[in-house]
Design an enzyme around this catalytic site. Sequence first.
Site, PDB file in Angstrom:
ATOM      1  N   SER A  32      66.633   4.490  56.153  1.00  0.00           N
ATOM      2  CA  SER A  32      65.503   5.016  56.917  1.00  0.00           C
ATOM      3  C   SER A  32      65.484   6.535  56.796  1.00  0.00           C
ATOM      4  CB  SER A  32      65.643   4.617  58.395  1.00  0.00           C
ATOM      5  OG  SER A  32      64.710   5.300  59.205  1.00  0.00           O
ATOM      6  N   TYR A  54      69.170   3.333  66.755  1.00  0.00           N
ATOM      7  CA  TYR A  54      68.618   3.057  65.438  1.00  0.00           C
ATOM      8  C   TYR A  54      69.102   4.069  64.401  1.00  0.00           C
ATOM      9  CZ  TYR A  54      65.160   1.840  61.864  1.00  0.00           C
ATOM     10  OH  TYR A  54      64.550   1.454  60.699  1.00  0.00           O
TER      11      TYR A  54
END
Length: 264
Positions: free
Chosen positions: A153, A166
């Site tokens: 990510s 996250y």
Amino acid sequence: MFVGLSFTDPVKLFDVTGRRVLITGAGSGIGFALAHGLGAAGAHVILNGRNQDKLESAKAKLAEAGIAVEIAAFDVSDANALETAVASIEAEGPIDVLINNAGTNVRGRMADISADAFRTVMGSNAEGLFLTSRAVSVHMQKRKAGKIINICSALSKLGRKGAVAYSGSKAAAAMMTASMCDELAGDNIQINGIAPGYFLTELTQAIKDDPDHEAWLMARTPAARWGQLEELVGAAIFLSSDASSFVNGHVLTVDGGLTSVMGG
């Protein structure tokens, strides 16, 4: 040992026809898009997820597009179920490419995130990646061939308020990519990552629905738009093909420039 490539037809370097690709978390979102793209390119795709019904629905949608896939329902954070499933898949044919895409998210300030919620994110995004890679790479090592693609990510290298769980899990994914490369590259296994920026999926819909966050994103991203899921397919085909035979330990960012500039 690497035997070399033919450059008589460079386009063939990107050919993934017949390659068996296991994609975790492929029932929707990024995983489904990659399954569609790789399947359309000729790969033999195996969809994974925890929900059998969701996988059946995804399989039916792909069938409507003329793409035949298999499904394998198991939880990547369940080591025993995972080992059994991988052995079963391998009995039918080699897993040439593993795409570790399964993941989840919980947003909020640290004070509002429970220990269980944090463990759930880390269990899926980090531990699940480790367990799946461990199970599949054993077979790849025996064959001296294979590719592993970890879906990382933009938050693998950038922090953001409300994303501590996250971002921590995705930073772990990026660093495991590097360490797995050091461990497995000598067995002719390429381990790389794809780091998407902001793509509209079930996990990011809340951002799209927040006017302030949406305005921030448009100002922060040089391309000034959301990514389209099909824009991740080229990176996946490249990293699944012989074109990336000497690319290892790399995280390929696909984010419209988000992480390349200071932004607004």
